[in-house]
Design a protein around this motif. Structure first.
Motif, PDB file in Angstrom:
ATOM      1  N   LEU A 179       0.870  -1.168   0.000  1.00 22.41           N
ATOM      2  CA  LEU A 179       0.000   0.000   0.000  1.00 22.41           C
ATOM      3  C   LEU A 179       0.910   1.221   0.000  1.00 22.41           C
ATOM      4  CD1 LEU A 179      -2.674  -1.084   2.657  1.00 22.41           C
ATOM      5  CD2 LEU A 179      -2.695  -1.447   0.170  1.00 22.41           C
ATOM      6  N   ASP A 180       0.805   2.058  -1.026  1.00 21.90           N
ATOM      7  CA  ASP A 180       1.718   3.180  -1.185  1.00 21.90           C
ATOM      8  C   ASP A 180       1.064   4.479  -0.738  1.00 21.90           C
ATOM      9  OD1 ASP A 180       4.506   3.408  -2.646  1.00 21.90           O
ATOM     10  OD2 ASP A 180       3.418   5.248  -3.120  1.00 21.90           O
ATOM     11  N   VAL A 181       1.880   5.358  -0.134  1.00 26.51           N
ATOM     12  CA  VAL A 181       1.361   6.603   0.439  1.00 26.51           C
ATOM     13  C   VAL A 181       2.059   7.804  -0.188  1.00 26.51           C
ATOM     14  CG1 VAL A 181       1.056   7.959   2.554  1.00 26.51           C
ATOM     15  CG2 VAL A 181       0.859   5.451   2.621  1.00 26.51           C
ATOM     16  N   GLN A 182       1.251   8.679  -0.812  1.00 30.65           N
ATOM     17  CA  GLN A 182       1.697   9.984  -1.283  1.00 30.65           C
ATOM     18  C   GLN A 182       1.017  11.015  -0.378  1.00 30.65           C
ATOM     19  OE1 GLN A 182       0.423  10.146  -5.381  1.00 30.65           O
ATOM     20  NE2 GLN A 182       1.914   8.623  -6.081  1.00 30.65           N
ATOM     21  N   LYS A 194      -4.218   5.313   9.296  1.00 32.00           N
ATOM     22  CA  LYS A 194      -5.410   4.947   8.530  1.00 32.00           C
ATOM     23  C   LYS A 194      -5.257   3.567   7.878  1.00 32.00           C
ATOM     24  CE  LYS A 194      -6.202   9.809   7.313  1.00 32.00           C
ATOM     25  NZ  LYS A 194      -6.255  10.782   6.180  1.00 32.00           N
ATOM     26  N   LEU A 195      -4.015   3.119   7.705  1.00 33.54           N
ATOM     27  CA  LEU A 195      -3.755   1.848   7.023  1.00 33.54           C
ATOM     28  C   LEU A 195      -3.459   0.704   7.990  1.00 33.54           C
ATOM     29  CD1 LEU A 195      -1.463   3.150   4.122  1.00 33.54           C
ATOM     30  CD2 LEU A 195      -3.951   2.818   4.108  1.00 33.54           C
ATOM     31  N   GLU A 196      -3.444   0.988   9.273  1.00 29.49           N
ATOM     32  CA  GLU A 196      -3.005  -0.026  10.238  1.00 29.49           C
ATOM     33  C   GLU A 196      -3.837  -1.304  10.164  1.00 29.49           C
ATOM     34  OE1 GLU A 196      -2.038  -0.667  14.997  1.00 29.49           O
ATOM     35  OE2 GLU A 196      -2.190   1.352  14.159  1.00 29.49           O
ATOM     36  N   GLN A 197      -5.150  -1.165  10.017  1.00 29.76           N
ATOM     37  CA  GLN A 197      -5.999  -2.363  10.001  1.00 29.76           C
ATOM     38  C   GLN A 197      -5.622  -3.314   8.861  1.00 29.76           C
ATOM     39  OE1 GLN A 197     -10.164  -1.722   8.669  1.00 29.76           O
ATOM     40  NE2 GLN A 197      -9.593   0.424   8.319  1.00 29.76           N
ATOM     41  N   TYR A 198      -5.155  -2.748   7.736  1.00 29.73           N
ATOM     42  CA  TYR A 198      -4.779  -3.579   6.588  1.00 29.73           C
ATOM     43  C   TYR A 198      -3.376  -4.150   6.750  1.00 29.73           C
ATOM     44  CZ  TYR A 198      -8.693  -0.853   4.838  1.00 29.73           C
ATOM     45  OH  TYR A 198      -9.925  -0.247   4.708  1.00 29.73           O
ATOM     46  N   LEU A 199      -2.496  -3.402   7.409  1.00 30.37           N
ATOM     47  CA  LEU A 199      -1.119  -3.853   7.599  1.00 30.37           C
ATOM     48  C   LEU A 199      -1.014  -4.996   8.602  1.00 30.37           C
ATOM     49  CD1 LEU A 199       0.494  -0.326   7.518  1.00 30.37           C
ATOM     50  CD2 LEU A 199       1.074  -2.185   5.940  1.00 30.37           C
ATOM     51  N   LYS A 200      -2.081  -5.283   9.313  1.00 35.80           N
ATOM     52  CA  LYS A 200      -2.080  -6.444  10.209  1.00 35.80           C
ATOM     53  C   LYS A 200      -2.139  -7.759   9.429  1.00 35.80           C
ATOM     54  CE  LYS A 200      -4.224  -3.968  14.065  1.00 35.80           C
ATOM     55  NZ  LYS A 200      -5.410  -3.858  14.950  1.00 35.80           N
ATOM     56  N   ASP A 201      -2.476  -7.679   8.145  1.00 38.06           N
ATOM     57  CA  ASP A 201      -2.480  -8.861   7.281  1.00 38.06           C
ATOM     58  C   ASP A 201      -1.035  -9.183   6.906  1.00 38.06           C
ATOM     59  OD1 ASP A 201      -2.641 -10.602   4.973  1.00 38.06           O
ATOM     60  OD2 ASP A 201      -4.719  -9.939   4.712  1.00 38.06           O
ATOM     61  N   PRO A 202      -0.597 -10.435   7.061  1.00 33.80           N
ATOM     62  CA  PRO A 202       0.810 -10.778   6.776  1.00 33.80           C
ATOM     63  C   PRO A 202       1.255 -10.479   5.352  1.00 33.80           C
ATOM     64  CG  PRO A 202      -0.287 -12.580   7.933  1.00 33.80           C
ATOM     65  CD  PRO A 202      -1.348 -11.592   7.582  1.00 33.80           C
ATOM     66  N   ILE A 203       0.336 -10.438   4.385  1.00 34.33           N
ATOM     67  CA  ILE A 203       0.770 -10.217   3.000  1.00 34.33           C
ATOM     68  C   ILE A 203       0.883  -8.734   2.655  1.00 34.33           C
ATOM     69  CG2 ILE A 203      -0.397 -12.356   2.307  1.00 34.33           C
ATOM     70  CD1 ILE A 203      -2.176 -10.373   0.510  1.00 34.33           C
ATOM     71  N   VAL A 204       0.463  -7.837   3.549  1.00 32.92           N
ATOM     72  CA  VAL A 204       0.398  -6.415   3.223  1.00 32.92           C
ATOM     73  C   VAL A 204       1.636  -5.691   3.751  1.00 32.92           C
ATOM     74  CG1 VAL A 204      -0.912  -4.275   3.447  1.00 32.92           C
ATOM     75  CG2 VAL A 204      -2.118  -6.459   3.170  1.00 32.92           C
ATOM     76  N   HIS A 205       2.301  -4.952   2.847  1.00 30.63           N
ATOM     77  CA  HIS A 205       3.505  -4.194   3.162  1.00 30.63           C
ATOM     78  C   HIS A 205       3.268  -2.729   2.803  1.00 30.63           C
ATOM     79  CE1 HIS A 205       5.763  -7.983   3.847  1.00 30.63           C
ATOM     80  NE2 HIS A 205       4.884  -8.439   2.971  1.00 30.63           N
ATOM     81  N   ASN A 248       1.173  -8.166  16.508  1.00 29.51           N
ATOM     82  CA  ASN A 248       0.373  -9.161  15.797  1.00 29.51           C
ATOM     83  C   ASN A 248       1.152 -10.416  15.429  1.00 29.51           C
ATOM     84  OD1 ASN A 248      -2.316  -7.570  15.189  1.00 29.51           O
ATOM     85  ND2 ASN A 248      -0.635  -6.143  14.791  1.00 29.51           N
ATOM     86  N   LYS A 249       2.410 -10.506  15.962  1.00 33.41           N
ATOM     87  CA  LYS A 249       3.259 -11.693  15.749  1.00 33.41           C
ATOM     88  C   LYS A 249       3.371 -12.017  14.252  1.00 33.41           C
ATOM     89  CE  LYS A 249       2.448 -13.679  20.315  1.00 33.41           C
ATOM     90  NZ  LYS A 249       1.958 -12.417  20.881  1.00 33.41           N
ATOM     91  N   LEU A 250       3.774 -11.013  13.474  1.00 36.89           N
ATOM     92  CA  LEU A 250       3.868 -11.132  12.018  1.00 36.89           C
ATOM     93  C   LEU A 250       5.313 -11.316  11.577  1.00 36.89           C
ATOM     94  CD1 LEU A 250       1.515  -8.165  11.047  1.00 36.89           C
ATOM     95  CD2 LEU A 250       0.919 -10.597  11.121  1.00 36.89           C
ATOM     96  N   PRO A 251       5.530 -11.860  10.393  1.00 38.00           N
ATOM     97  CA  PRO A 251       6.880 -11.830   9.816  1.00 38.00           C
ATOM     98  C   PRO A 251       7.254 -10.392   9.482  1.00 38.00           C
ATOM     99  CG  PRO A 251       5.307 -12.664   8.224  1.00 38.00           C
ATOM    100  CD  PRO A 251       4.561 -12.532   9.521  1.00 38.00           C
ATOM    101  N   PRO A 252       8.522 -10.104   9.228  1.00 37.19           N
ATOM    102  CA  PRO A 252       8.948  -8.727   8.955  1.00 37.19           C
ATOM    103  C   PRO A 252       8.185  -8.095   7.800  1.00 37.19           C
ATOM    104  CG  PRO A 252      10.865 -10.126   9.319  1.00 37.19           C
ATOM    105  CD  PRO A 252       9.674 -11.044   9.253  1.00 37.19           C
ATOM    106  N   LYS A 253       7.946  -6.811   7.920  1.00 34.08           N
ATOM    107  CA  LYS A 253       7.349  -6.029   6.842  1.00 34.08           C
ATOM    108  C   LYS A 253       8.452  -5.484   5.936  1.00 34.08           C
ATOM    109  CE  LYS A 253       2.968  -6.133   8.133  1.00 34.08           C
ATOM    110  NZ  LYS A 253       1.964  -6.851   7.308  1.00 34.08           N
ATOM    111  N   VAL A 254       8.116  -5.281   4.668  1.00 27.84           N
ATOM    112  CA  VAL A 254       9.014  -4.621   3.729  1.00 27.84           C
ATOM    113  C   VAL A 254       8.514  -3.196   3.536  1.00 27.84           C
ATOM    114  CG1 VAL A 254      10.013  -4.621   1.413  1.00 27.84           C
ATOM    115  CG2 VAL A 254       9.536  -6.797   2.564  1.00 27.84           C
ATOM    116  N   LEU A 255       9.425  -2.230   3.624  1.00 27.58           N
ATOM    117  CA  LEU A 255       9.111  -0.821   3.420  1.00 27.58           C
ATOM    118  C   LEU A 255       9.893  -0.321   2.211  1.00 27.58           C
ATOM    119  CD1 LEU A 255       8.017   2.009   4.222  1.00 27.58           C
ATOM    120  CD2 LEU A 255      10.051   2.231   5.690  1.00 27.58           C
ATOM    121  N   THR A 256       9.185   0.124   1.174  1.00 25.50           N
ATOM    122  CA  THR A 256       9.864   0.723   0.024  1.00 25.50           C
ATOM    123  C   THR A 256       9.800   2.247   0.154  1.00 25.50           C
ATOM    124  OG1 THR A 256       7.873   0.730  -1.363  1.00 25.50           O
ATOM    125  CG2 THR A 256       9.296  -1.200  -1.497  1.00 25.50           C
TER     126      THR A 256
END
Length: 344
Positions: A179-182, A194-205, A248-256
């Motif tokens: 999910l990209d933020v401008q 505003k994006l926290e609820q979606y970032l709790k999903d392991p596939i969302v970075h 949320n005991k998730l694997p690491p997130k990737v931040l671009t």
């Protein structure tokens, strides 16, 4: 929705060593005049009420302990469980599923786009059989706008339905999702929650775009000038993601982090690494191959952070002829070899 594209080919970088942070232990002691083991209140005295629990401080201490534990695991194994980088190379299609003008993601009908994406993934797998490929979608979710809006922040967030739809696309095709933020004239501090609820999903970075961060430039319309973020903004984002990973005991997130000029990121040496977040400094400029390679060197390689990324533009990199879109083999040959590839 009005969208914008970067206008120059220049870049920002990554690759750096993990810096271990030390934290001082916290302890409590009796107040002056009291003994360590308090007895019962004397006759006629009222027992003091227990001090209120500072939940914010306790949460911060728990996060610090978790960070130290993560550092310890990384020292032993090289990465936290579930980390994507550096074991796999991420290849992403970028855009917005509600816009034909922002990139390949959204420009073509869904099934046609995914057929094209499957062919691109095969090209990367063939070009580097030693490293697996992780397909990704990169959806601009908070988009800089050409008008200020009611609050004067010059940005607009996708609807819940759109975000949930692109998440479903990613899961259907075994992709991860960025999910990209401008931020426009808002800030990451205001927009990321505003994006926290979606970032709790392991596939969302997450991706952040300094080009469209203009809070320090009052009155400037997005796309009139190139915006900027400082190390403190990147560090806020890293801490924000690290907390979500821990809680949320998730694997690491990737931040671009998009970059194609030096001033897009200031004080890069102050960016702090955390094993719960893998930072990709992403060369986001378009142009002919020589220019793109020079930009990668000048703005990414020369100012290393952690991992590096490289963008390829279907509509702009091949103009004018005889220029061409760089092949996987050409991109892989860059030093360091980018581990995040984005097609727009």
């Amino acid at each position: 929705m009005i969208s914008f594209l970067p206008r120059r080919a220049v870049v920002a970088a990554s690759l750096s060593l993990l810096a271990a942070a030390g934290f001082s232990a916290c302890s409590t002691r009796p107040a002056e005049g009291e003994t360590a083991a308090a007895g019962t209140a004397a006759e006629g005295e009222v027992a003091a009420k227990p001090a209120p629990i500072d939940t914010i401080k306790l949460k911060a201490l728990a996060m610090r302990r978790d960070s130290l534990r993560a550092d310890s695991i990384v020292r032993k194994s090289g990465a936290l469980p579930g980390a994507i980088l550096p074991g796999r190379r991420i290849v992403a299609f970028y855009g917005n599923i509600r816009s034909k003008g922002m990139g390949i993601l959204g420009r073509e009908p869904k099934e046609q786009m995914f057929r094209k994406f499957a062919g691109v993934i095969k090209e990367w797998e063939a070009a580097d059989p030693s490293r697996g490929v992780q397909p990704a979608l990169h959806n601009v979710t908070i988009t800089a706008q050409g008008t200020p809006g009611k609050d004067g922040k010059w940005r607009l967030m996708n609807s819940k339905a759109t975000i949930e739809e692109v998440i479903s696309w990613a899961k259907e095709h075994k992709c991860i999702l960025f999910l990209d933020v401008q931020p426009g004239h808002s800030t990451l501090q205001a927009e990321l929650p505003k994006l926290e609820q979606y970032l709790k999903d392991p596939i969302v970075h997450l991706g952040i775009d300094p080009e469209f961060s203009l809070s320090t430039m009052p009155g400037v319309r997005p796309n009139q000038r190139i915006g900027t973020l400082d190390a403190k903004d990147v560090n806020f984002t890293v801490n924000f993601l690290a907390r979500i990973v821990s809680e949320n005991k998730l694997p690491p997130k990737v931040l671009t982090v998009h970059r194609f000029t030096r001033k897009m990121i200031t004080n890069y040496k102050n960016i702090k690494l955390d094993p719960r977040v893998q930072i990709v400094m992403h060369m986001d400029g378009h142009g002919e191959p020589t220019l793109k390679k020079d930009s990668y060197h000048d703005y990414i390689v020369k100012e290393p952070v952690q991992f590096t990324g490289f963008k390829l533009f279907y509509e702009y990199d091949a103009r004018p002829k005889p220029h061409h879109i760089m092949t996987p083999a050409e991109v892989i040959a860059l030093v360091p070899s980018p581990l995040y590839i984005q097609y727009q």
